[in-house]
Design a protein around this motif. Structure first.
Motif, mmCIF file in Angstrom:
data_model
loop_
_atom_site.group_PDB
_atom_site.id
_atom_site.type_symbol
_atom_site.label_atom_id
_atom_site.label_comp_id
_atom_site.label_asym_id
_atom_site.label_seq_id
_atom_site.Cartn_x
_atom_site.Cartn_y
_atom_site.Cartn_z
ATOM 1 N N TRP A 260 -1.535 6.160 0.977
ATOM 2 C CA TRP A 260 -1.984 7.400 1.668
ATOM 3 C C TRP A 260 -2.450 8.362 2.505
ATOM 4 O O TRP A 260 -1.922 8.770 3.392
ATOM 5 N N CYS A 264 -0.278 9.569 5.695
ATOM 6 C CA CYS A 264 -0.163 10.521 6.344
ATOM 7 C C CYS A 264 -0.717 10.316 7.808
ATOM 8 O O CYS A 264 -0.709 11.689 8.401
ATOM 9 N N THR A 270 4.679 4.096 7.530
ATOM 10 C CA THR A 270 4.487 4.324 6.157
ATOM 11 C C THR A 270 5.911 2.678 5.735
ATOM 12 O O THR A 270 5.672 1.773 4.956
ATOM 13 N N TRP A 296 0.251 6.896 -4.826
ATOM 14 C CA TRP A 296 0.271 7.477 -3.618
ATOM 15 C C TRP A 296 1.035 8.345 -3.306
ATOM 16 O O TRP A 296 1.311 9.151 -2.580
ATOM 17 N N GLY A 299 -0.057 11.534 -4.437
ATOM 18 C CA GLY A 299 -1.134 12.132 -3.501
ATOM 19 C C GLY A 299 -0.363 13.221 -1.855
ATOM 20 O O GLY A 299 -0.704 14.009 -1.186
ATOM 21 N N ALA A 300 0.807 12.174 -1.129
ATOM 22 C CA ALA A 300 1.710 12.531 -0.792
ATOM 23 C C ALA A 300 2.156 14.193 -0.928
ATOM 24 O O ALA A 300 2.289 15.170 -0.455
#
Length: 459
Positions: A260, A264, A270, A296, A299-300
């Motif tokens: 994550w 970010c 990525t 994750w 979460g994004a």
């Protein structure tokens, strides 16, 4: 056959705990810390805190987080090229937000200025004559791009700056404390990565104490935190892959958090997250891989994407909508422009201050070539591909990240309709540093034979 199966302890060697790893690595860690501190001290003394790329972004972002303004409302305006841009207003002391004496120079030029002397440092040191006068930025003469990157990435700089604000220091001293906060966080995180990395510790330590890397770490820039996060992600996955034990829920949680944070940091990095998907099933089953990616990803979607859509602003030197339209209509010529930029990259590095990165990458390539030849890669055996899965995907993820970088620069920094045969502009050597730990992952081997892997999956 039953008799051919080896005991589980022979298949999965014990690598010891962190204390054992520290005993093996303490001299290397000490050398890394000393080299970082020595170089950082030089940069802190010889270069001003606002003599960096994009000082109006990094300095104001650190100030915004230190004063609790990172989530201030934004308004949408059109820039000089007709792009809608989210503009964030922050308030504070004029001595900090006027950024007097700032100079946006590239990192290689900043390194040269540290040798000859930074002519902008004197004005930065004597700025703040307005005392505690409260002003707002951006204004006509004082820019602000505090909302370009995810604010959490500026936590080390913000903490150092917060200490300066509590102590009522001069703005120059406050910026210096902010740089020191960034340095301490970088050394701690990169040191943890060296500790966790099972193979290639020396290579990772070398990357961490390169002058370019240390300058980033001793500056107000976000790049050092991005590099450290990528290094920790790679080192943690390398440790899991090297131990060849089924991952625990705690290890899965760490992978989720680090993944994550990589997302970010900068989206172009990525592709390295794909390494998680090629871990053997004996370490992480298909269902658990899906759960990790979903976690994750969630979460994004819940944190990063809402922040990006509501707050993030992007600097562009051309009309983005026109470029996207041109690229869609000319995919072939765009792909050739990206290929031409990648082909030119080694020459550009060898002719600039980025030659240190060029030399380190050459050392890595020679190491990988030695492994390939030693293991007779050109027999094209399926087992060789399995054993070197990490090397292959590491190289592929680095290339994918470079392609993403060039595409991003094509969209935001170049007028593609008039580019012709010219090279894409905007690439900087510092963009390579977060990718270099990924190269270290290629040293990890999956030495389990097919029957051993099936044994592990049943154990």
């Amino acid at each position: 056959m039953q008799g051919s199966q080896r005991p589980i302890d022979a298949v999965i060697p014990s690598t010891g705990n962190l204390r054992t790893e520290y005993k093996k690595s303490r001299m290397l860690l000490l050398g890394f810390v000393l080299l970082c501190v020595i170089q950082a001290s030089w940069f802190l003394i010889r270069t001003g805190p606002l003599t960096i790329p994009d000082p109006d972004m990094h300095a104001t972002a650190a100030y915004a987080l230190a004063t609790g303004q990172s989530l201030n409302a934004t308004r949408t305006e059109l820039d000089d090229f007709g792009n809608p841009v989210k503009v964030q207003t922050i308030r504070g002391e004029a001595g900090y937000l006027y950024l007097e004496g700032r100079k946006g120079v590239l990192v290689d030029n900043a390194l040269l200025l540290s040798l000859s002397g930074d002519p902008y440092r004197t004005q930065q040191r004597t700025s703040g004559a307005d005392g505690t006068k409260i002003i707002s930025v951006p204004s006509d003469q004082h820019p602000n791009r505090s909302n370009q990157y995810f604010p959490l990435l500026y936590a080390p700089q913000a903490l150092g700056l917060r200490i300066g604000l509590w102590l009522h220091t001069s703005p120059y001293t406050g910026w210096q404390l902010s740089r020191i906060g960034n340095l301490v966080a970088f050394v701690a995180l990169w040191g943890f990565a060296i500790l966790a990395m099972p193979r290639g510790k020396l290579f990772l330590a070398l990357i961490g104490c390169l002058p370019t890397t240390v300058f980033l770490a001793s500056s107000l820039m976000v790049d050092a935190m991005v590099c450290a996060i990528c290094a920790c992600f790679v080192a943690f996955l390398a440790r899991c892959a090297h131990e060849r034990r089924p991952l625990s829920y705690a290890q899965m949680a760490w992978i989720i958090v680090l993944s994550w944070l990589v997302l970010c940091s900068k989206i172009v990095y990525t592709p390295m997250l794909l390494i998680t998907l090629i871990l053997p099933g004996s370490l992480l089953s298909g269902k658990r891989k899906l759960a990790v990616v979903a976690a994750w990803g969630a979460g994004a979607l819940l944190v990063f994407v809402p922040w990006y859509l509501r707050f993030s602003g992007t600097l562009a030197l051309t009309n983005i909508a026109d470029n996207i339209g041109f690229i869609r209509a000319h995919i072939g010529s765009t792909a050739f422009a990206v290929f031409r930029a990648l082909r030119h990259l080694p020459l550009a590095l060898s002719q600039s201050a980025g030659i240190e990165l060029f030399l380190v990458l050459n050392v890595w390539l020679l190491t990988m070539l030695t492994i390939v030849v030693k293991e007779r890669a050109f027999t094209f055996r399926g087992r060789w591909i399995g054993r070197n899965r990490y090397l292959l995907l590491s190289a592929a993820s680095i290339v994918a990240s470079l392609v993403c970088m060039m595409l991003f620069l094509a969209i935001t920094w170049n007028d593609m309709s008039t580019l012709g045969t010219a090279h894409l502009e905007g690439f900087q050597e510092r963009y390579l540093v977060p990718l270099m730990p990924v190269a270290t992952f290629g040293l990890i081997r999956d030495n389990a034979a097919p029957d051993e892997e099936s044994y592990l999956s049943r154990a």
